[in-house]
Design an enzyme around this catalytic site. Structure first.
Site, short mmCIF file in Angstrom:
data_model
loop_
_atom_site.label_atom_id
_atom_site.label_comp_id
_atom_site.label_asym_id
_atom_site.label_seq_id
_atom_site.Cartn_x
_atom_site.Cartn_y
_atom_site.Cartn_z
N THR A 252 108.55 -3.97 47.93
CA THR A 252 107.04 -4.66 48.26
C THR A 252 107.13 -5.42 49.35
OG1 THR A 252 107.06 -5.11 45.69
CG2 THR A 252 105.80 -6.57 47.13
N ARG A 280 100.25 1.23 35.34
CA ARG A 280 101.12 -0.02 35.20
C ARG A 280 101.01 -0.89 36.40
NH1 ARG A 280 105.03 -2.48 39.03
NH2 ARG A 280 106.58 -3.71 37.81
N GLY A 282 102.03 -4.22 38.33
CA GLY A 282 103.27 -5.33 38.36
C GLY A 282 102.75 -6.40 38.57
N ASP A 283 103.55 -7.44 39.50
CA ASP A 283 103.04 -8.80 39.64
C ASP A 283 102.30 -8.64 41.01
OD1 ASP A 283 105.39 -7.90 41.01
OD2 ASP A 283 105.95 -10.09 41.53
N THR A 303 108.86 -10.57 45.73
CA THR A 303 109.36 -9.21 45.44
C THR A 303 110.50 -9.25 44.30
OG1 THR A 303 111.13 -9.32 46.95
CG2 THR A 303 108.92 -8.72 48.00
N GLY A 306 108.65 -7.26 38.49
CA GLY A 306 107.38 -7.50 38.33
C GLY A 306 107.29 -8.36 37.01
N1 ASP Z 1 107.26 -6.63 42.32
C1 ASP Z 1 107.03 -5.30 42.40
C2 ASP Z 1 106.44 -4.87 41.20
O1 ASP Z 1 106.91 -5.03 40.30
C3 ASP Z 1 108.30 -4.63 42.90
C4 ASP Z 1 109.23 -5.00 43.96
O2 ASP Z 1 108.82 -6.06 44.53
O3 ASP Z 1 110.25 -4.39 44.00
O4 ASP Z 1 105.69 -3.85 41.26
#
Ligand code: ASP
Length: 425
Positions: A252, A280, A282-283, A303, A306
């Site tokens: 991310t 899906r 994520g955060d 990052t 998530g």
């Molecule tokens: N935070 C991101 C997600 O969960 C993935 C990542 O940052 O590696 O989509």
């Protein structure tokens, strides 16, 4: 160097207990004049520099885009536009397979992107999730903020909105990402019709189950590598592709920018977890988890895992911690500890979780914190910074040691698959 997991876990626990994250030590180091932040890690010789404005911080995959964004910010450019200039770099880069174009797709082979942004000066926010066929979703999140009365659009509606406001539809699946996905799909398809069938001249029955596990894994890896070749993956990238199949990567970019007037904004963008279930989120698109900016306090983003970050509303938690007087470093450490608390501090499980926070306070003080030191000894977590000087700095870890990949590898890892091998990341 390969690391024995059991041995490593023991030393990681011992190190983190020994470090103790002494709160007094943190306080003492953490509030030098001007708000500079020193490392909580006594072994680190990389304390965060003195607070300065203007300043831009980002995940380290943004480091090459900071010069241009900083010049833009310095010349009076808007803080959100400066941050968006940084994250647009990886979004446009087909070789960054964690963001935008070339991001690894969901389990059906479709790239779905998430992003959000917050504009401090006008106290507005925008977000998009699960967007297909549009590359610069960070800019789409800004468009949601500017051109709608909503904050968040997802899926088909978000894509149609993006097209309506002028974003081109494009194929986000690069040939390389498509081939890696196909390798993953075939590898996981022992009970369906994906992959070469019985009629294929190369088809072999499965090895007898009496083979030791390690031998079975060797055969599996060898078959994966061969299949990668048959799918047209170039020889020098085959092992890296095999790693991406066995350990689905994620990634991310977050960026926060602060100008000399004290205006602050932030944004985060991602393709999320490789091979995720369609739909899906994520955060990253969640205001308060992947990014949160409050003009009165500062801006933070994340990052990493998530799902874990959503449960602690990480970015919002950090901003609220700073509002109550914590330094950026303390505020980030507290959020990380909440993730650890959600697992009752079970180090065996926590070792499979990774999380990094990028934190910028309104006065220019900043901090990068992470659950672990890095993904491997060669890939330590870093925060990219530009306050007149562009640099990458090590984050301050809550726990000493490196995180483990998920899912766990059941036997001793062959040398070429280890995280420190040339094929990793
Ligand atoms: N935070 C991101 C997600 O969960 C993935 C990542 O940052 O590696 O989509």
């Amino acid at each position: 160097m390969s690391i024995n997991r059991r041995g490593f876990l023991g030393s990681a626990i011992a190190a983190s207990l020994a470090t103790g994250l002494n709160a007094q030590g943190l306080n003492a180091q953490d509030k030098p004049p001007g708000g500079a932040h020193a490392s909580a890690n006594p072994a680190s010789d990389n304390p965060f520099g003195p607070a300065k404005r203007p300043i831009i911080i980002s995940a380290n995959n943004g480091v090459n885009y900071l010069d241009d964004a900083f010049a833009f910010l310095k010349s009076g450019g808007d803080t959100l536009d400066a941050a968006l200039r940084v994250v647009k770099g990886p979004e446009d880069d087909p070789n960054d397979d964690t963001v935008g174009l070339g991001g690894l797709p969901n389990e059906e082979g479709v790239v779905e992107l998430d992003a959000c942004c917050m504009h401090g000066p006008t106290r507005r926010a925008g977000s998009v999730g699960g967007v297909r066929n549009i590359k610069n979703v960070s800019l789409v999140s800004k468009a949601v903020m500017e051109h709608t009365g909503h904050v968040m659009l997802v899926g088909e509606g978000a894509e149609r909105f993006a097209v309506a406001v002028g974003f081109p539809r494009e194929n986000l699946l690069t040939e390389r990402s498509r081939k890696i996905w196909l390798l993953w799909k075939e590898y996981h398809s022992t009970d369906d019709w994906w992959g070469p069938g019985l009629a294929d001249p190369q088809w072999k029955p499965p090895s007898p189950t009496t083979s030791p596990q390690s031998e079975l894994w060797q055969q599996r890896i060898q078959r994966l590598e061969e299949r990668a070749g048959q799918l047209g993956i170039e020889p020098e990238f085959r092992m890296a592709a095999v790693r991406r199949v066995l350990f689905p990567p994620s990634g991310t970019i977050h960026c926060s920018a602060l100008n000399d007037k004290g205006e602050i904004s932030g944004c985060t963008t991602t393709s999320g977890l490789a091979y995720k279930l369609p739909g899906r989120l994520g955060d990253s698109p969640i205001i308060g988890a992947g990014c949160y900016t409050d003009q009165d306090v500062g801006s933070a983003g994340a990052t990493g895992s998530g799902e874990e970050n959503i449960k602690v509303a990480g970015a919002h938690t950090i901003i609220e911690n700073m509002r109550r007087g914590m330094s950026p470093l303390e505020a980030g450490m507290d959020a990380l500890k909440r993730i650890a608390r959600n697992y009752n501090n079970d180090m065996t499980k926590l070792n499979f979780i990774d999380m990094t926070y990028y934190i910028l306070r309104k006065d220019g003080a900043y901090s990068g914190v992470s659950l672990w030191e890095g993904y491997s000894k060669q890939h330590l977590h870093k925060i990219a910074v530009h306050d007149g000087t562009r640099r990458s700095e090590a984050t301050v870890p809550l726990f000493r040691g490196i995180s483990n990949e998920f899912p766990p590898f059941p036997v001793a890892m062959p040398k070429e698959l280890t995280k420190d091998s040339e094929y990793a990341k």
